[in-house]
Design an enzyme around this catalytic site. Structure first.
Site, PDB file in Angstrom:
ATOM      1  N   ASP A  66       0.822  -1.211   0.000  1.00  0.00           N
ATOM      2  CA  ASP A  66       0.000   0.000   0.000  1.00  0.00           C
ATOM      3  C   ASP A  66       0.856   1.261   0.000  1.00  0.00           C
ATOM      4  OD1 ASP A  66      -2.327  -1.370  -0.066  1.00  0.00           O
ATOM      5  OD2 ASP A  66      -2.994  -0.874   1.952  1.00  0.00           O
ATOM      6  N   ASP A 107       3.968  -9.212   9.470  1.00  0.00           N
ATOM      7  CA  ASP A 107       4.204  -7.804   9.188  1.00  0.00           C
ATOM      8  C   ASP A 107       5.580  -7.633   8.551  1.00  0.00           C
ATOM      9  OD1 ASP A 107       1.752  -7.101  10.096  1.00  0.00           O
ATOM     10  OD2 ASP A 107       2.417  -6.288  12.017  1.00  0.00           O
ATOM     11  N   ASP A 130      -7.199  -7.485  13.860  1.00  0.00           N
ATOM     12  CA  ASP A 130      -6.789  -8.823  14.281  1.00  0.00           C
ATOM     13  C   ASP A 130      -7.633  -9.322  15.453  1.00  0.00           C
ATOM     14  OD1 ASP A 130      -5.798  -6.897  15.966  1.00  0.00           O
ATOM     15  OD2 ASP A 130      -3.697  -7.341  15.583  1.00  0.00           O
ATOM     16  N   ASP A 149       8.283  -6.210   9.313  1.00  0.00           N
ATOM     17  CA  ASP A 149       9.510  -6.306  10.107  1.00  0.00           C
ATOM     18  C   ASP A 149       9.641  -7.655  10.798  1.00  0.00           C
ATOM     19  OD1 ASP A 149       7.226  -5.418  11.607  1.00  0.00           O
ATOM     20  OD2 ASP A 149       8.533  -5.110  13.321  1.00  0.00           O
TER      21      ASP A 149
END
Length: 564
Positions: free
Chosen positions: A220, A279, A373, A281
């Site tokens: 995105d 994610d 989540d 990282d």
């Protein structure tokens, strides 16, 4: 007739009322004052005269301001005469004012403060009981359940693994790879210039047949340079034979939830049975799928397997150390207790793998809050699905080392959870397929106590009410509320973080500093005020420890307390 009232006159009225209350209180304590002078006896009721004058001239008249000033001068002169009289009587000039203050405090301040104290005491008992129960369950699991997770949940490896060369199958399709379910790996990202290579390379290094895994990068990014870099990275891995898809949107509608939801709509996803989410990282170990998917294969009622976060930069500064202490408690106590006691806990949004059938049955991703989540986890448990937390499977990640980034992250987590509670409490209560005790656990324990009460009590009681009670001796707070409950909570936290016991005092101060920020976020979420649905991505810096996905975090050996 329209009446105009400015701030000065409203303030004057407020002062009049305050002094009137003070005078009334002083009369009750001291009795009626003795006549002092002819002037004082000549005008027995200045207030009534002033009120009559205001009716005649109107509050927007200059004469009204003059009457207010005259009235205040006479009141202050009367108080000064009383002070002088008390000084002449040998009781000190401040005796009269002191009596007035004590009267106001006892009559108006103390009852209000005592009511707040009672509410805080109830909340303290609720929070203390919850922490004790969670710690008891997690300690019981740690001390008495010696069997590994694999035995407790009937974990069985995929039969073909022992006779199957995964590396050989990676180069060419083999019918033997059909023994492995088709897995989708989603990596959502947004302008992740510093860490995009780490997450993509770690996902491509997962041990799984190459024809049975699809890696989906959901970009995105609004920075065209970053977009180009991410796309080139995906093309590079595709040229090596990896089944990797680069999917970009031209908007950020729904933020992370919107990206994940959009990613599930592609045709190639229909054949997938499981979806792992990381994610940008996060760097899973190569055996992540080999260790998690057997839980789903052996337990058909399980929808989610959640791994534990491991932090590669927790030694960077005091901020990262404080975060690790808080998150270690979250995983070791809250997640472990929820998994063992109720087969329910909040999905952490990453480092987990979902059964796609369960995800779809729960309604898929929803962007109504900033905790998509947790939203999905609650809806899935309302459908009867169970979750497993596996603490011995760890996924490396990065902690925000910038205080501004950390504040944004905490606001999003705290505000989103409170807002989800507001939106789902009735729905949870009305659901028929869930046992009543589990409903109570989700509504009361999981949401109300941990996501609302914990943030309200931390700031209101310990940072406001207790300090104020020092100035209001009429209100006595029990010692068990001031000492025993917070000490118990602190000790239970220290037990699960023995390596950081020397930082416990700093952690207490840090949590109290953050309490006002979290309280503001909680109120914003409950009343949908402020930046309730604003999503600000946590900044990643890509520290040196993240430069190589194969680097393992080296833990220092435990040191005895006496040596500290």
């Amino acid at each position: 007739m329209r009446i105009m009232i400015d701030g000065r006159r409203v303030g004057a009225l407020a002062i009049v009322l305050l002094i009137a209350v003070a005078s009334s209180t002083a009369k009750e304590v001291l009795g009626p004052p003795e006549p002092v002078s002819y002037v004082h006896q000549r005008q027995p009721n200045h207030t009534a005269g002033m009120i009559m004058n205001t009716r005649e001239v109107g509050v927007d008249s200059p004469a009204f301001a003059d009457s207010i000033s005259l009235f205040l001068e006479k009141i202050l002169a009367g108080i000064q005469r009383k002070v002088n009289a008390e000084r002449n009587a040998g009781r000190g000039g401040g005796y009269y004012l002191e009596v007035v203050v004590i009267g106001i405090r006892a009559k108006f301040v103390a009852p209000v403060l005592w009511m707040v104290v009672v509410i805080c005491l109830v909340m303290s008992v609720m929070l203390g009981t919850e922490v004790v129960l969670l710690s008891a369950v997690s300690l019981f699991v740690k001390l008495f359940r010696r069997r590994p997770m694999e035995e407790r949940y009937k974990w069985e490896p995929i039969d073909i693994v022992s006779d199957y060369d995964l590396e050989a199958a990676a180069a060419v399709f083999s019918p033997m790879s059909l023994a492995f379910p088709l897995v989708l790996v989603q990596i959502p990202m947004y302008n992740e210039k510093e860490v995009y290579k780490l997450s993509i390379s770690a996902a491509c290094a997962l041990t799984w047949p190459m024809d049975r895994i699809i890696i989906q990068v959901l970009d995105d990014s609004t920075d065209p340079d970053v977009k180009e870099l991410v796309e080139m990275e995906c093309k590079g891995w595709a040229s090596k034979g990896m089944n990797i898809k680069y999917e970009a949107r031209d908007n950020r509608r729904g933020y992370k939830a919107g990206a994940l939801k959009e990613g599930m709509k592609y045709g190639y996803v229909e054949e997938c049975e499981y979806v792992a989410i990381f994610d940008s990282d996060f760097q899973p170990q190569s055996d992540f799928l080999m260790r998690t998917i057997p839980f789903l294969l052996s337990n058909l009622s399980v929808a989610l397997v959640q791994a534990r976060w491991e932090f590669v930069n927790y030694k960077e500064c005091m901020l990262t150390r404080m975060q690790r202490m808080t998150l270690d408690y979250h995983f070791k106590v809250e997640q472990e207790a929820g998994s063992s006691g109720w087969s329910f806990f909040g999905f952490n949004g990453t480092a987990g793998i979902w059964r796609i059938a369960a995800l779809n049955e729960a309604g898929g991703w929803n962007d109504r809050t900033t905790v998509e989540d947790m939203d999905l986890a609650v809806r899935a448990t309302l459908k009867g699905w169970k979750f497993i937390y596996v603490g011995n499977i760890k996924v490396k990640s990065e902690l925000p080392s910038n205080f501004k980034a950390y504040r944004y992250q905490q606001y999003r987590w705290t505000c989103g959870a409170a807002n989800l509670f507001r939106k789902m409490a009735v729905e949870i209560l009305m659901t028929k397929n869930v046992p009543f005790l589990k409903k109570i656990y989700v509504i009361y324990n999981f949401f109300f106590v941990r996501k609302v009460v914990a943030h309200i009590i931390t700031f209101t009681f310990y940072s406001v009410v207790i300090p104020l009670s020092i100035f209001v001796p009429e209100v006595q707070i029990p010692n068990w509320a001031i000492t025993y409950i917070p000490t118990t909570i602190t000790v239970l936290n220290a037990i699960r973080n023995p390596r950081f016991i020397h930082l416990l005092v700093f952690w207490i101060v840090f949590e109290n500093v953050m309490s006002l920020h979290r309280l503001k976020a909680t109120i914003g979420g409950l009343f949908e005020a402020g930046k309730t649905n604003e999503w600000i991505v946590t900044e990643k810096l890509g520290e040196a420890l993240l430069a190589n996905p194969e680097i393992r975090v080296q833990e220092k050996p435990r040191v005895r307390f006496t040596e500290r």
